[in-house]
Design a protein around this motif. Structure first.
Motif, PDB file in Angstrom:
ATOM      1  N   ASN A  73      13.873   1.791   5.790  1.00 57.02           N
ATOM      2  CA  ASN A  73      12.894   2.516   5.543  1.00 57.02           C
ATOM      3  C   ASN A  73      11.110   2.020   6.290  1.00 57.02           C
ATOM      4  N   MET A  74      11.183   0.686   6.223  1.00 55.28           N
ATOM      5  CA  MET A  74      10.186  -0.052   6.771  1.00 55.28           C
ATOM      6  C   MET A  74      10.276  -1.259   7.389  1.00 55.28           C
ATOM      7  N   GLY A 120       0.721  -1.040   0.059  1.00 62.12           N
ATOM      8  CA  GLY A 120       0.012   0.046  -0.071  1.00 62.12           C
ATOM      9  C   GLY A 120       0.851   1.200  -0.172  1.00 62.12           C
ATOM     10  N   ARG A 121       1.984   1.218   0.560  1.00 63.73           N
ATOM     11  CA  ARG A 121       2.758   2.373   0.902  1.00 63.73           C
ATOM     12  C   ARG A 121       3.761   2.523  -0.409  1.00 63.73           C
ATOM     13  N   TRP A 122       4.439   1.359  -0.781  1.00 63.75           N
ATOM     14  CA  TRP A 122       5.594   1.273  -1.692  1.00 63.75           C
ATOM     15  C   TRP A 122       5.212   0.878  -2.980  1.00 63.75           C
ATOM     16  N   THR A 158      11.233  10.360  -3.032  1.00 60.39           N
ATOM     17  CA  THR A 158      11.448  11.287  -1.736  1.00 60.39           C
ATOM     18  C   THR A 158      10.270  11.169  -0.888  1.00 60.39           C
ATOM     19  N   LEU A 159      10.465  11.425   0.479  1.00 60.43           N
ATOM     20  CA  LEU A 159       9.361  11.293   1.443  1.00 60.43           C
ATOM     21  C   LEU A 159       8.744  12.670   1.747  1.00 60.43           C
ATOM     22  N   VAL A 217       6.958  10.232  -2.401  1.00 58.59           N
ATOM     23  CA  VAL A 217       6.492  11.107  -3.636  1.00 58.59           C
ATOM     24  C   VAL A 217       7.720  11.341  -4.647  1.00 58.59           C
ATOM     25  N   ASP A 218       7.541  11.753  -5.634  1.00 58.72           N
ATOM     26  CA  ASP A 218       8.382  12.283  -6.864  1.00 58.72           C
ATOM     27  C   ASP A 218       9.200  10.885  -7.003  1.00 58.72           C
ATOM     28  N   VAL A 219       8.268  10.023  -7.591  1.00 60.82           N
ATOM     29  CA  VAL A 219       9.006   8.705  -7.737  1.00 60.82           C
ATOM     30  C   VAL A 219       9.722   8.739  -9.289  1.00 60.82           C
TER      31      VAL A 219
END
Length: 464
Positions: free
Chosen positions: A381-382, A76-78, A147-148, A155-157
């Motif tokens: 990161n996770m 869901g996040r990545w 970026t986070l 964001v900004d993938v």
């Protein structure tokens, strides 16, 4: 549950990635030399390839569902960052399915060279699928391309950066060569067993020589690729390297431990200690400083048990790889001196075991990659605890039981089909006037039926 399904699916991957190439290599040899034995082997291997692909469809599909069911936090996040790899793998899968169907259909129906060239894209499609999976996994090891925001969401993938991460190249080539090497040893091992049982005809000789040569040539290449990826892990994932080598305190002149067990206090129990070797292997000098597990908080590193598992997996992989190099050198020496296979039964015994040993190294490689990254699912990161599903343990155990049952039935069916195919092929040409069972095989086109009726000397039910 994920570990079980991944460990089961990875058994089929070497044949899925590399058997098309080995089959086409034998096919080319048969066409170039007008060799009916080589063509027979290629046709039979294409049948095995199709059955393996069918089983792989199910095991691979289960894995795809598990990413969403078991890791909703991560996907869901990545998912928007690294999901392209799975898309590439899906497209490669469909392309490979079409190409396998065309290749199987083409036997005895297409012109020989036309049929061969239509099969050439098959290995490329298999490598494309490996590209997608390794792109996703290497991103999990060295995530980049985003970026986070203030809420910690990506964001900004940058898709190109997310695919071609620092670990992608080392992982991809190490994995791809491992698949070809493993498939070569597995296929050759089948014919090595036949050789040991007294089947010394050209069929078994050729069936052994071609795949074993592929594996023997790639074995030293894989040794250097393995050394390179270990050094890349040293630079880019130092805590994983520390877990693989059981390094507790940061420092230089670090010894190498062969096996052994890491204790909670940082001491190592058992194993063979070789002074300074770990620093030398990491940076070619005893003065190389190696980061230790204690350099980060306990919550950011593998536990002592996890580090021991990674270390044993890494050492088993390196040990088997070293033994396979000796086996490849034995083969090369005999071929250079006599242009013939080794005559020792011990060589063929070792070759028969090499296939199983190669599969073990593949399993150990994935254990090193996944367990060594703990407690992170996306490195730094996770955490795994933030990514895993909140589903209750009882439901997960039930799901695992269902999956395990399905997999046992699948692999049992796979083995039964292979054994029936083997028995069917052994009947070919047994006795004067015997029917060739391959003329009615579902793995290729059937020949035109012989004419029947008065004056033909045959009846519809005869097998002359």
């Amino acid at each position: 549950m994920m570990a079980f399904t991944l460990a089961s699916h990875i058994i089929l991957v070497p044949l899925g990635v590399a058997l098309p190439f080995i089959t086409l290599l034998m096919h080319y040899r048969g066409l170039r030399g007008a060799d009916p034995v080589a063509l027979l082997l290629a046709r039979r291997w294409s049948a095995v390839m199709a059955v393996q692909f069918a089983i792989g469809i199910v095991t691979g599909t289960v894995l795809s569902f598990e990413f969403g069911l078991l890791w909703p936090g991560m996907m869901g996040r990545w998912g928007d960052v690294f999901g392209l790899g799975f898309g590439v793998e899906a497209w490669a899968f469909f392309l490979e399915a079409v190409l396998i169907a065309i290749y199987l259909y083409g036997w005895r129906r297409l012109k020989p060279w036309t049929h061969f060239w239509l099969g050439v894209p098959l290995p490329l499609a298999a490598l494309m699928g490996a590209f997608g999976i390794i792109a996703a996994n290497s991103w999990m090891n060295t995530p980049q391309g985003f970026t986070l925001d203030s809420a910690g969401n990506p964001v900004d993938v940058n898709v190109r950066q997310a695919v071609f991460t620092p670990m992608f190249g080392p992982q991809y080539w190490h994995f791809a060569v491992a698949m070809f090497l493993t498939a070569g040893y597995v296929v050759a091992g089948v014919y090595a067993v036949g050789w040991l049982r007294g089947r010394r005809d050209r069929y078994h000789r050729l069936g052994f020589t071609v795949p074993f040569t592929v594996a023997a040539v790639l074995t030293p290449v894989q040794f250097f690729l393995g050394d390179n990826i270990a050094r890349q892990i040293f630079h880019k994932q130092p805590i994983k390297f520390a877990a693989a080598e059981l390094v507790w305190d940061t420092g230089s002149h670090v010894p190498e431990y062969l096996f052994g067990r890491l204790q909670e206090d940082g001491s190592i129990k058992g194993g063979l200690k070789i002074p300074q070797l770990d620093s030398i292997l990491a940076g070619f000098t005893p003065d190389t400083q190696v980061t230790g597990l204690s350099s980060v908080p306990a919550s950011d590193r593998p536990t002592a048990t996890q580090a021991t598992i990674v270390h044993w997996a890494f050492d088993i992989m390196a040990t088997i790889g070293s033994v396979l190099i000796l086996l490849a050198l034995w083969y090369a020496w005999c071929w250079w001196r006599r242009r013939d296979l080794p005559r020792s039964k011990w060589f063929f015994r070792c070759a028969a075991v090499a296939g199983v040993a190669s599969v073990v190294t593949v399993e150990c490689g994935w254990i090193t990659t996944e367990v060594g990254r703990q407690p992170w699912i996306v490195y730094q990161n996770m955490r795994v605890s933030d990514a895993v599903t909140p589903t209750g343990a009882a439901s997960l155990w039930t799901m695992l039981g269902v999956v395990a049952t399905v997999y046992v039935l699948l692999f049992g069916a796979f083995l039964v089909v292979l054994l029936k195919m083997r028995d069917r092929w052994r009947l070919t040409g047994t006795g004067p006037g015997a029917e060739d069972p391959e003329t009615d095989s579902p793995y290729g086109p059937r020949p035109e039926p012989a004419p029947t009726g008065p004056g033909t000397g045959r009846s519809p039910g005869s097998a002359g």
